[in-house]
Enzyme design. Structure first.
Site, PDB file in Angstrom:
ATOM      1  N   TRP B 322      22.055  71.274  11.948  1.00 28.53           N
ATOM      2  CA  TRP B 322      20.606  71.057  12.111  1.00 28.53           C
ATOM      3  C   TRP B 322      20.186  71.351  13.546  1.00 28.53           C
ATOM      4  O   TRP B 322      19.120  71.910  13.796  1.00 28.53           O
ATOM      5  CB  TRP B 322      20.259  69.605  11.758  1.00 28.53           C
ATOM      6  CG  TRP B 322      18.808  69.277  11.950  1.00 28.53           C
ATOM      7  CD1 TRP B 322      17.811  69.379  11.025  1.00 28.53           C
ATOM      8  CD2 TRP B 322      18.173  68.797  13.152  1.00 28.53           C
ATOM      9  NE1 TRP B 322      16.609  68.999  11.565  1.00 28.53           N
ATOM     10  CE2 TRP B 322      16.808  68.647  12.883  1.00 28.53           C
ATOM     11  CE3 TRP B 322      18.630  68.499  14.432  1.00 28.53           C
ATOM     12  CZ2 TRP B 322      15.885  68.189  13.829  1.00 28.53           C
ATOM     13  CZ3 TRP B 322      17.729  68.060  15.382  1.00 28.53           C
ATOM     14  CH2 TRP B 322      16.371  67.905  15.078  1.00 28.53           C
ATOM     15  N   HIS B 323      21.060  70.978  14.500  1.00 34.93           N
ATOM     16  CA  HIS B 323      20.705  71.159  15.902  1.00 34.93           C
ATOM     17  C   HIS B 323      20.625  72.626  16.307  1.00 34.93           C
ATOM     18  O   HIS B 323      19.878  72.964  17.222  1.00 34.93           O
ATOM     19  CB  HIS B 323      21.706  70.437  16.805  1.00 34.93           C
ATOM     20  CG  HIS B 323      21.450  68.975  16.893  1.00 34.93           C
ATOM     21  ND1 HIS B 323      21.922  68.083  15.956  1.00 34.93           N
ATOM     22  CD2 HIS B 323      20.739  68.239  17.778  1.00 34.93           C
ATOM     23  CE1 HIS B 323      21.514  66.866  16.273  1.00 34.93           C
ATOM     24  NE2 HIS B 323      20.801  66.929  17.364  1.00 34.93           N
ATOM     25  N   GLY B 324      21.385  73.469  15.681  1.00 36.49           N
ATOM     26  CA  GLY B 324      21.306  74.870  16.067  1.00 36.49           C
ATOM     27  C   GLY B 324      22.163  75.754  15.203  1.00 36.49           C
ATOM     28  O   GLY B 324      23.184  75.326  14.665  1.00 36.49           O
TER      29      GLY B 324
END
Lengths: 340, 477
Positions: B322-324
């Site tokens: 989700w973060h990257g």
């Protein structure tokens, strides 16, 4: 307390509190700003000291302008010895030509130099990714030097509002001010020596050189205006400008330099105003000689000594056709309209 | 529009003044228009994605509310999931998976020729898609009644203070607040402003200052020694914390001034005593989102130990993704999952060891050691979060653990400003955590001391803040 107040009373209470807070803030800002200003202007050496000298005191005949390459590459004393004129190195690292134009504008308000030497990196007129952030070093002079305001305003349309604060112009200067005030270094008239010697085996291929991108990079009209302004203003006050591209140790894909839009415009503007333009990037006296460089593009002290001598001699030879008359060098090669 | 821009400093007071001048029934129109304007300042076209997501979820919610048939309800939930995750997948992950599969295929001498998608990542897409997804899931579960007011629902999806970087709000919390008639309150204004000022301090004095040091080291990691990389890694953990929590502070403060209560997103995570505790304090809105919508549906902790371990590691790996869209984030998430799971698995051994060396006799010292170990481990893992590539991350890790070479500091003043920011931040947080009723400056009972404290904070921001308009890190997520 305010919770028990009616909405209208609560709004009055808020207004009162806001006014109180703003008054406290303004008083603290004034006190803090005055203290930082005192510290800033009492520095005894360093970049800010040099800038302060250039902005308010410089009255030398030769001015050296540009970025870190000339800052670490030209020794004013050598120019004085060879040309017989007092000199000052008013360059500063990581700056664009706009900074040099701003400094020159401030100097010309009170003094007319005889020679102005400008170092222009080949890509010096192309748009910069960091915009005009680096012009923040001029913030301390915004109030006292109206002639530089238009340059500082390039940092953003809200810059003048930020400058309502007395502290903001001295943002991030406190530690440097304290250091340069209490442990001053030797003043070389603006020049800062480097003593490191670049490794001869340095991997040229690893050096950042997005040349293809740079070739097509758009020019920044403000940079072009500043560069032109330095030349025209110098000529207007009777000074002789010289545009120089300083030597480099090594440079990957050197041949692409000449294709840069910026390089072509630098050369053309110099030609338009009949100003000597010396591209010494690949001067064989320096190119490839690691003993003269501290890194790929900056001279060390040894290199600066030799280069200053070479450049001063070159200027001396160039001025052979000129007549030194009173305070002004009159260049016979200039158009009449500009030589007056 | 950045929170740390003059643009926002002008925009926000205008919105607040108009908001309190308008009758309640028109306020949602103002807030919706302001929110869309706020978003369109980045790229006008991006608003289409938010509107699409809004319309699909609004319709899906209504349709789910019209039937008790679980299969039909599921159909509409799947529609919402496909739309939101599809947008996220297309704009954020398509190129990453395309690239990864291409590398995998080429490893087996196979060709995969799917062209790269040349689109910019829409700002905050991970945040608003998760926010609107939570609504659809809540409606499906029957936790939330479908929202009939399209305008209010659109405002819930796009509420500008938390639109692009959270906190990720739940419909059960935010939607009812949007219907409430908000009265101007001095307390809200005052506490909101204080939180905003504190947010600006974190962003401009700490995060953006440390970013200069961290970027110069990480973007040229091959040239730096282990000790320099270690320092940059520790700085990065402070940078990312201050950057992100600053955004949350400004978001929460801005919303509170208008009377809205957004959820707390960070609670002094660097003073956590264990890994599970860090995640109860760090990015709380996302962690609870994953807990409610992924972890618990997978069985949560009411499963066998091996299944639980699997659940935790999977959830954290997804959280990393989700973060990257990069393997560095996936590895970062997975290692966090492993650390969290280990924390529980080895709890007994840890307690035995603490008892053995009699550390439990000195609870304060024991807590200090726990905080130090947790912080160090959390910070070291941040190298995967920051590294430009997986190979860079492993090279950095190797250098850091071997600690070869000497410390290189390009500018001592830069380092000192950074350390000052960290020191000030930690002083305030330690005071809040352990000495809440003592040494009060910012919440002193005497108003003039409070005013002086905040005025002094503003002066620090003006004197040593970094004003180059740096982006917030979490915008890219």
């Amino acid at each position: 307390m305010a919770g028990s107040l009616s909405t209208s009373n609560s709004k009055i209470y808020l207004a009162y509190k806001l006014v109180l807070f703003i008054v406290i803030l303004l008083v603290l800002d004034f006190i803090g700003g005055s203290l930082l200003k005192y510290l800033y202007f009492s520095q005894q050496s360093g970049d800010d000291y040099s800038l302060n000298y250039a902005m308010d005191k410089a009255n030398e005949d030769i001015l050296l302008l540009g970025d870190s390459r000339i800052h670490h590459g030209c020794i004013p004393e050598i120019f004085t010895d060879i040309l017989g004129y007092s000199s000052y190195n008013a360059a500063r690292g990581a700056q664009s030509i706009i900074f040099s134009y701003a400094v020159l504008s401030a100097i010309l308000k009170r003094h007319n130099p005889k020679i102005v030497i400008v170092d222009m990196p080949p890509n010096g007129l192309a748009k910069r990714s960091n915009g005009y952030d680096k012009l923040s070093c001029l913030l301390p002079y915004y109030r006292s030097h109206p002639e530089i305001r238009r340059f500082v305003d390039l940092r953003g349309s809200f810059e003048k509002f930020k400058l309502i604060s007395r502290v903001y112009p001295f943002n991030s200067t406190i530690l440097k001010s304290l250091k340069e005030r209490h442990k001053p270094k030797k003043d070389w008239k603006g020049y800062v020596p480097r003593h490191k010697v670049v490794r001869p085996d340095i991997d040229v291929a690893n050096q950042p050189a997005d040349m293809e991108g740079k070739i097509i990079a758009d020019l920044d009209p403000n940079l072009v205006e500043a560069y032109t302004g330095i030349i025209t203003k110098s000529i207007e006050v009777g000074a002789k400008p010289f545009v120089v591209i300083l030597p480099r140790y090594k440079y990957p894909r050197a041949e692409l330099d000449y294709k840069l839009k910026s390089y072509k415009v630098i050369k053309k503007i110099a030609a338009d105003y009949n100003v000597p333009f010396w591209d010494m990037s690949f001067d064989t006296l320096f190119y490839g000689h690691n003993e003269y460089f501290s890194d790929m593009s900056h001279f060390n002290h040894k290199g600066a000594q030799l280069f200053s001598k070479v450049l001063a001699e070159k200027i001396k030879a160039e001025l052979g056709d000129s007549i030194v008359s009173g305070n002004t060098i009159v260049d016979k090669s200039l158009p009449d309209s500009l030589s007056q | 529009m950045l929170f740390n821009s003059i643009h926002y400093i002008i925009f926000f007071p205008i919105v607040v003044m108009l908001y309190f001048s308008l009758p309640h029934r028109y306020r949602w129109i103002l807030l919706l228009a302001a929110s869309y304007y706020f978003y369109m300042c980045w790229k006008v076209e991006y608003i289409i994605l938010i509107i699409t997501s809004t319309l699909i979820d609004y319709t899906a919610g209504l349709k789910m509310g019209q039937t008790d048939d679980k299969r039909k309800r599921k159909k509409y939930l799947i529609l919402s999931l496909i739309t939101n995750l599809g947008l996220l997948g297309t704009f954020k992950y398509f190129n990453f998976f395309n690239e990864s599969f291409r590398a995998l295929f080429s490893h087996y001498n196979l060709m995969l020729n799917i062209p790269e998608l040349k689109v910019l990542l829409p700002v905050g897409i991970s945040f608003y898609t998760f926010q609107t997804l939570s609504y659809s899931i809540d409606v499906y579960r029957g936790v939330k009644k479908p929202e009939r007011h399209l305008g209010m629902f659109a405002l819930y999806v796009s509420f500008f203070p938390q639109l692009v970087a959270g906190p990720i709000e739940r419909s059960t919390r935010l939607l009812p607040q949007l219907f409430e008639k908000k009265k101007y309150s001095y307390e809200n204004f005052s506490s909101g402003m204080k939180q905003i000022i504190w947010g600006y301090f974190k962003k401009l004095v700490v995060a953006d200052r440390l970013a200069i040091i961290v970027n110069s080291v990480y973007n040229n990691q091959s040239e730096h020694s282990g000790i320099t990389l270690l320092l940059a890694t520790l700085f990065f953990s402070f940078q990312v914390y201050c950057d992100f929590s600053a955004y949350s502070d400004i978001a929460i403060g801005s919303a509170r001034i208008m009377g809205y209560d957004l959820m707390e997103n960070f609670r002094r995570p660097f003073l956590a005593k264990s890994f599970p505790e860090v995640w109860r304090r760090w990015h709380i809105s996302l962690t609870t989102w994953f807990k409610d919508y992924v972890y618990i549906p997978m069985g949560g902790s009411r499963v066998s130990q091996s299944r639980w371990l699997f659940n935790v590691i999977v959830v954290f790996t997804i959280s990393g993704l989700w973060h990257g869209a990069n393997w560095t984030f996936i590895i970062w998430g997975a290692i966090h999952g492993i650390c969290l799971a280990s924390s529980r698995v080895f709890a007994g051994i840890r307690q035995w060891f603490v008892h053995l060396i009699r550390l439990d006799r000195f609870p304060r010292f024991h807590n200090f050691i726990r905080i130090l170990i947790t912080f160090t481990l959390f910070s070291l893992l941040a190298m995967f979060f920051r590294a430009n590539s997986l190979s860079d991350a492993f090279q950095i890790a190797e250098k850091v653990f071997l600690l070869k070479g000497s410390l290189y500091v390009a500018q001592t003043t830069m380092l000192l400003y950074g350390l000052f920011g960290i020191g000030f931040l930690m002083m305030v947080e330690i005071k809040q955590e352990f000495f809440d009723n003592k040494f009060s400056l910012f919440d002193n009972r005497i108003p003039i001391i409070r005013h002086l404290s905040y005025a002094f904070l503003v002066l620090i921001i003006l004197a040593v803040g970094v004003f180059d308009g740096g982006q917030f890190i979490y915008f890219q997520f």
